[in-house]
Design a protein around this motif. Structure first.
Motif, PDB file in Angstrom:
ATOM      1  N   GLY A   1       1.158  -0.870  -0.222  1.00  0.00           N
ATOM      2  CA  GLY A   1      -0.551  -0.321  -0.128  1.00  0.00           C
ATOM      3  C   GLY A   1       1.023   1.049   0.132  1.00  0.00           C
ATOM      4  N   LYS A   2       0.572   2.185  -0.853  1.00  0.00           N
ATOM      5  CA  LYS A   2       1.364   3.427  -0.915  1.00  0.00           C
ATOM      6  C   LYS A   2       0.164   4.869  -0.465  1.00  0.00           C
ATOM      7  N   ARG A   3       1.589   5.817  -0.218  1.00  0.00           N
ATOM      8  CA  ARG A   3       0.517   6.943   0.774  1.00  0.00           C
ATOM      9  C   ARG A   3       0.995   7.864  -0.325  1.00  0.00           C
TER      10      ARG A   3
ATOM     11  N   GLY B   1      12.461   3.816  -7.512  1.00  0.00           N
ATOM     12  CA  GLY B   1      12.282   2.528  -8.806  1.00  0.00           C
ATOM     13  C   GLY B   1      11.640   2.099  -7.921  1.00  0.00           C
ATOM     14  N   SER B   2      11.381   1.038  -6.916  1.00  0.00           N
ATOM     15  CA  SER B   2      10.466   0.070  -6.604  1.00  0.00           C
ATOM     16  C   SER B   2      10.979   0.656  -4.986  1.00  0.00           C
ATOM     17  N   GLY B   3       9.816   0.094  -4.512  1.00  0.00           N
ATOM     18  CA  GLY B   3       9.846   0.030  -2.261  1.00  0.00           C
ATOM     19  C   GLY B   3      10.513  -0.501  -2.212  1.00  0.00           C
TER      20      GLY B   3
ATOM     21  N   GLY C   1       1.430  -7.067 -11.337  1.00  0.00           N
ATOM     22  CA  GLY C   1       2.181  -6.392 -10.892  1.00  0.00           C
ATOM     23  C   GLY C   1       2.624  -5.757  -9.253  1.00  0.00           C
ATOM     24  N   SER C   2       3.220  -5.631  -8.788  1.00  0.00           N
ATOM     25  CA  SER C   2       3.282  -4.699  -7.393  1.00  0.00           C
ATOM     26  C   SER C   2       2.320  -3.582  -6.958  1.00  0.00           C
ATOM     27  N   THR C   3       2.578  -2.328  -8.040  1.00  0.00           N
ATOM     28  CA  THR C   3       1.471  -1.391  -8.110  1.00  0.00           C
ATOM     29  C   THR C   3       0.558  -1.405  -8.258  1.00  0.00           C
TER      30      THR C   3
HETATM   31  O1  PMV Z   1       9.192  -3.002  -4.392  1.00  0.00           O
HETATM   32  P1  PMV Z   1       7.366  -2.937  -4.704  1.00  0.00           P
HETATM   33  O2  PMV Z   1       6.890  -2.461  -5.078  1.00  0.00           O
HETATM   34  O3  PMV Z   1       7.603  -4.226  -6.139  1.00  0.00           O
HETATM   35  O4  PMV Z   1       6.607  -3.892  -3.684  1.00  0.00           O
HETATM   36  C1  PMV Z   1       6.789  -5.406  -2.845  1.00  0.00           C
HETATM   37  C2  PMV Z   1       5.551  -5.805  -2.676  1.00  0.00           C
HETATM   38  C3  PMV Z   1       5.542  -6.877  -1.322  1.00  0.00           C
HETATM   39  O5  PMV Z   1       7.423  -7.511  -2.280  1.00  0.00           O
HETATM   40  C4  PMV Z   1       5.213  -7.855  -2.129  1.00  0.00           C
HETATM   41  C5  PMV Z   1       6.046  -6.807   0.064  1.00  0.00           C
HETATM   42  C6  PMV Z   1       7.653  -5.948   0.033  1.00  0.00           C
HETATM   43  O6  PMV Z   1       7.691  -5.835   1.884  1.00  0.00           O
HETATM   44  O7  PMV Z   1       8.333  -6.427  -0.582  1.00  0.00           O
END
Ligand code: PMV
Length: 331
Positions: free
Chosen positions: A17-19, A135-137, A188-190
């Protein structure tokens, strides 16, 4: 030409979840373990002769979404540095990128470190974690080794949404990953996070639970309480998936073999092996266990014919600059 390497990480307390979607700011914190064996090496070369950025991944020239994500990230570096030059990015990975094994975490952590050096930004590891987050959380957490805490922060600009290492952990874990398929994930995660936030009736409860889980997991790590850490880790994973499944339409990342692997880990634990599991946005189960028990756990996970392979890894170090790209990468 700066070269960096970074390892993937696996979250014990999950981020879902994103803010702020534009700045890629997490709604809550998370807690992870960096995994040494799954790694990316990236070289960034600024070239005034280039008319656009290029990306070569494991020898193959990339177009489409992977290139667009890298371009968007390089745009941030160009905006921060004032240097407009385009870049040639070359990456190698120690694992198949399309399999959904958190490649964006090691990929953007390595790109942040090599890219910041190429554009001469002179950033420390914490600031680099905030950059990698764009780029990615989960990439923010790969800036550090061992157990890592990611803070959601409160600032609207995200300047306090950074990762930091957990100090004083009294538990050491290695990981065995039961690879359950080689296809790219369907959601995808987003997209998964956004659709869960918009439509899952459980999302509020999930968010409320994360802070409690972070507090307890931290206490378990410092106090060496394996049973508590396993309870929190498996609880956070299953709650994340329950929340995603409750989205409309529901998002189901598990396959049959994922449920088999959950049972197998729990049976091992019942028989006295200290082991816990977690699962990201895909079908692969990651078992975590003290290094002494890693072989036992890996052998047990390989029992199912639906497990294609088991990748084992010790805990790893954070992302860093190195002298040169490796000539050969063992897979
Ligand atoms: O980094 P993202 O945006 O791909 O998100 C990662 C999401 C999970 O891998 C499911 C959980 C996490 O905390 O890594």
């Amino acid at each position: 030409m700066p070269v960096a390497t970074a390892a993937v990480n696996i979250a014990l307390v999950k981020y879902w979840g994103k803010r702020d979607a534009a700045l890629n700011l997490p709604a809550r914190g998370s807690l992870s373990l960096t995994l040494d064996a799954l790694r990316t090496w990236t070289e960034v070369t600024l070239d005034p002769a280039l008319g656009h950025d290029t990306l070569i991944l494991d020898g193959a020239s990339q177009t489409g979404k992977p290139l667009l994500r890298v371009k968007a990230f390089l745009d941030i570096l160009r905006a921060q540095s004032g240097v407009k030059t385009f870049a040639r990015v070359a990456s190698k990975t120690s694992f198949p990128v399309a399999a959904g094994l958190a490649s964006s975490a090691s990929g953007f952590a390595a790109l942040a470190v090599a890219g910041a050096a190429a554009y001469e930004l002179g950033l420390d590891a914490r600031t680099l974690s905030g950059l990698a987050r764009r780029g990615s959380g989960s990439a923010a957490r790969s800036l550090f080794g061992g157990f890592v805490r990611m803070d959601a922060g409160r600032m609207p600009d995200g300047s306090d949404a950074l990762a930091r290492p957990v100090v004083g952990a009294a538990i050491t874990l290695s990981a065995a990953i039961a690879v359950a398929g080689s296809g790219e994930k369907e959601v995808g995660s987003t997209d998964g996070m956004e659709s869960t936030r918009e439509s899952s009736p459980y999302h509020r409860a999930w968010l409320d639970q994360v802070d409690k889980d972070l507090h307890l997991a931290n206490a378990a790590l410092r106090g060496g309480d394996f049973a508590l850490l396993a309870r929190i880790t498996e609880g956070s994973c299953l709650a994340m998936h329950a929340n995603a499944m409750a989205a409309r339409p529901g998002i189901v990342y598990f396959k049959g073999v994922t449920l088999w692997a959950i049972d197998r880990v729990r049976a091992l634990r019942k028989s006295g092996v200290p082991v816990m599991f977690t699962i990201d946005a895909g079908p692969h189960l990651v078992a975590m266990t003290p290094p002494d028990h890693l072989d036992t756990v890996a052998v047990a996970l390989a029992e199912s014919p639906e497990v294609q392979r088991v990748i084992t890894s010790a805990a790893g170090e954070g992302a860093k600059l190195i002298d040169a790209m490796p000539t050969e990468v063992a897979r």
